[in-house]
Design a protein around this motif. Structure first.
Motif, PDB file in Angstrom:
ATOM      1  N   TRP A 185       0.853  -1.183   0.000  1.00 46.84           N
ATOM      2  CA  TRP A 185       0.000   0.000   0.000  1.00 46.84           C
ATOM      3  C   TRP A 185       0.891   1.237   0.000  1.00 46.84           C
ATOM      4  O   TRP A 185       1.907   1.267   0.694  1.00 46.84           O
ATOM      5  CB  TRP A 185      -0.892  -0.018   1.239  1.00 46.84           C
ATOM      6  N   PRO A 186       0.538   2.281  -0.777  1.00 43.68           N
ATOM      7  CA  PRO A 186       1.391   3.471  -0.831  1.00 43.68           C
ATOM      8  C   PRO A 186       1.319   4.281   0.460  1.00 43.68           C
ATOM      9  O   PRO A 186       0.227   4.568   0.968  1.00 43.68           O
ATOM     10  CB  PRO A 186       0.810   4.253  -2.008  1.00 43.68           C
ATOM     11  N   VAL A 187       2.477   4.660   0.964  1.00 33.19           N
ATOM     12  CA  VAL A 187       2.544   5.454   2.193  1.00 33.19           C
ATOM     13  C   VAL A 187       3.681   6.463   2.061  1.00 33.19           C
ATOM     14  O   VAL A 187       4.622   6.278   1.283  1.00 33.19           O
ATOM     15  CB  VAL A 187       2.778   4.581   3.448  1.00 33.19           C
ATOM     16  N   THR A 188       3.589   7.531   2.832  1.00 32.95           N
ATOM     17  CA  THR A 188       4.651   8.529   2.908  1.00 32.95           C
ATOM     18  C   THR A 188       5.129   8.621   4.346  1.00 32.95           C
ATOM     19  O   THR A 188       4.326   8.845   5.265  1.00 32.95           O
ATOM     20  CB  THR A 188       4.161   9.906   2.437  1.00 32.95           C
ATOM     21  N   LEU A 189       6.417   8.415   4.551  1.00 30.29           N
ATOM     22  CA  LEU A 189       7.031   8.493   5.879  1.00 30.29           C
ATOM     23  C   LEU A 189       7.716   9.850   6.030  1.00 30.29           C
ATOM     24  O   LEU A 189       8.493  10.250   5.162  1.00 30.29           O
ATOM     25  CB  LEU A 189       8.053   7.376   6.068  1.00 30.29           C
ATOM     26  N   THR A 190       7.438  10.533   7.094  1.00 26.51           N
ATOM     27  CA  THR A 190       8.062  11.835   7.346  1.00 26.51           C
ATOM     28  C   THR A 190       8.979  11.736   8.561  1.00 26.51           C
ATOM     29  O   THR A 190       8.703  10.996   9.509  1.00 26.51           O
ATOM     30  CB  THR A 190       7.003  12.920   7.596  1.00 26.51           C
ATOM     31  N   GLY A 191      10.078  12.482   8.515  1.00 25.53           N
ATOM     32  CA  GLY A 191      11.004  12.510   9.640  1.00 25.53           C
ATOM     33  C   GLY A 191      11.641  11.176   9.915  1.00 25.53           C
ATOM     34  O   GLY A 191      11.763  10.764  11.073  1.00 25.53           O
ATOM     35  N   VAL A 192      12.073  10.470   8.856  1.00 20.86           N
ATOM     36  CA  VAL A 192      12.690   9.149   9.038  1.00 20.86           C
ATOM     37  C   VAL A 192      14.138   9.189   8.563  1.00 20.86           C
ATOM     38  O   VAL A 192      14.534  10.033   7.755  1.00 20.86           O
ATOM     39  CB  VAL A 192      11.918   8.056   8.284  1.00 20.86           C
ATOM     40  N   ILE A 193      14.925   8.225   9.057  1.00 15.69           N
ATOM     41  CA  ILE A 193      16.338   8.115   8.706  1.00 15.69           C
ATOM     42  C   ILE A 193      16.606   6.688   8.250  1.00 15.69           C
ATOM     43  O   ILE A 193      16.236   5.732   8.939  1.00 15.69           O
ATOM     44  CB  ILE A 193      17.235   8.447   9.912  1.00 15.69           C
ATOM     45  N   PRO A 194      17.218   6.482   7.065  1.00 17.84           N
ATOM     46  CA  PRO A 194      17.600   5.119   6.660  1.00 17.84           C
ATOM     47  C   PRO A 194      18.786   4.645   7.492  1.00 17.84           C
ATOM     48  O   PRO A 194      19.806   5.335   7.592  1.00 17.84           O
ATOM     49  CB  PRO A 194      17.981   5.297   5.188  1.00 17.84           C
TER      50      PRO A 194
END
Length: 448
Positions: A368-377
């Motif tokens: 499912w399409p989602v957008t993650l904000t404020g994340v670090i790989p």
């Protein structure tokens, strides 16, 4: 294009390439040296003559409203290296392709394309054409439904025999029996079931824990079988989803939604027989997400290609089905323009929650399409990666399929240990990053 004022970036042009070889070859043609007779206008057209190995140059024209491409070269790729080189030249040097009179060879193709688009729009605005023989169409539909039912019943017996014999022994029979079963599903005109059978056949012996994975996929296939056999008892939105999953096609017939659609991602997958291109859009005014699918067979790349990071003023028409995001791109009202920012997003914990909610409408949904904000790989043990909240709230594993892609390192470089916004797909295998944005680099960065 767009009155010569707004141009794509080189990265957006190269995102249209069907493969790495075309990307490299197109880059070599992105200078003025091999080009002559070039020009562009305010309606989204770019054209030019590219010197090749023969005595006559290749005639190349691009309509960026599609975008669509025409080239006299023998390549079967869309876009070919000449179209990519022409767009790169236009993106880098406006003086090299100043406005000029459209040559006859380009004007003929552009006029024909736009006449067809206008005719399609007029046809779409009226009453849909009906079958000349509705009774014959009804009989054909009933016959196909009966064949699919017979195929589903046969597949149920195959699954029962598999479970009766024990999943741990499934790798002894080899792939031949699975392929034979898949062929039977093709004969039953149920390509969706055939695809699931082939996926089942690839699981035995595929690595540690394969019996568990086989049981999971067998369960989903059994669920789809039973849903088809009891389809008359299902609510219509779920029934439409089941028909799509077994392989029955339905036209996009929902109400058209006009919006300024941001192109969030584009990538291809192939099963050896068919190349599928997925393009994710986000409507800035409607807040809707839409998935465009196009297909290429026999080694041909799908024709639909939209630069990642642009916005299109266009209509999309949704397909039927419960929780379905697939849509068809309709009339486009202007050429694509750069400037697509990220859609609204949230922390990592929101992603699996959104996927879980979507599964209620479509239990066979892979992601499912989602957008993650404020994340670090963040790299973890044994080469794995995670997308982690910057505040340490939660982390989501990156899917194994994404680990070998160079886009993951591009994402790490973009982040540099700082929070970023990432759009991708969340499923039962984890999260697949597709595009990203950072505070220092506001442009959309494609990761595929």
């Amino acid at each position: 294009m767009n009155q010569q004022g707004v141009r794509w970036t080189a990265e957006q042009v190269l995102a249209l390439a069907p493969d790495d070889a075309s990307r490299r070859a197109g880059s070599r043609l992105g200078t003025a040296g091999p080009w002559s007779g070039g020009g562009s206008d305010g309606s989204g057209a770019v054209w030019g003559l590219c010197k090749g190995s023969g005595s006559r140059p290749y005639q190349t024209v691009v309509d960026t409203k599609g975008p669509a491409y025409k080239c006299s070269c023998p390549s079967r790729k869309f876009p070919c290296k000449h179209a990519l080189g022409l767009l790169l030249l236009w993106a880098a040097d406006g003086e090299a392709l100043r406005g000029s009179d459209v040559p006859d060879w380009a004007a003929q193709w552009l006029e024909g394309r736009r006449a067809r688009a206008a005719g399609k729009g007029e046809a779409g605005g009226g009453t849909p054409a009906k079958s000349t023989d509705p009774e014959a169409a009804r009989r054909r539909a009933e016959q196909r439904s009966a064949r699919i039912t017979a195929g589903a019943e046969e597949l149920e017996q195959r699954l029962a025999d598999l479970l009766r014999g024990g999943l741990a022994a499934a790798d002894r029979s080899g792939y031949g029996l699975w392929e034979e079963t898949a062929a039977r599903m093709v004969d039953a005109q149920a390509p969706g079931l055939a695809g699931r059978v082939r996926e089942l056949g690839a699981i035995p012996g595929s690595g540690p824990g394969w019996p568990v994975r086989l049981l999971e996929e067998c369960s989903l296939t059994h669920l789809l079988d039973r849903a088809w056999l009891d389809i008359e008892r299902l609510p219509e939105p779920l029934a439409a989803t089941v028909r799509t999953r077994v392989g029955l096609t339905a036209p996009a017939d929902g109400p058209a939604v006009r919006d300024h659609w941001s192109v969030l991602a584009q990538y291809d997958t192939s099963d050896g027989r068919l190349t599928t291109r997925r393009v994710w859009l986000y409507g800035r005014e409607s807040g809707r997400t839409a998935l465009l699918l196009s297909f290429g067979a026999a080694g041909r790349a799908p024709e639909l290609a939209l630069p990642v990071g642009v916005t299109i003023d266009a209509e999309v028409v949704p397909y039927p089905g419960a929780g379905q995001l697939r849509a068809e791109l309709g009339e486009r009202f202007s050429p694509p323009v750069p400037g697509a920012g990220p859609p609204p997003g949230g922390p990592v914990a929101d992603a699996p929650a959104a996927y879980g909610t979507a599964l209620r409408d479509d239990p066979w949904l892979e992601s499912w399409p989602v957008t993650l904000t404020g994340v670090i790989p963040v790299p973890s043990q044994e080469g794995a990666w995670q997308m982690a909240d910057a505040d340490g709230g939660a982390a989501l594993p990156v899917t194994p399929a994404a680990l070998g892609r160079p886009g993951l390192w591009r994402l790490a470089a973009l982040s540099g240990g700082r929070p970023v916004t990432v759009f991708g797909e969340c499923g039962h295998r984890g999260f697949t990053p597709l595009t990203a944005w950072s505070a220092d680099t506001p442009e959309t960065v494609a990761l595929t």
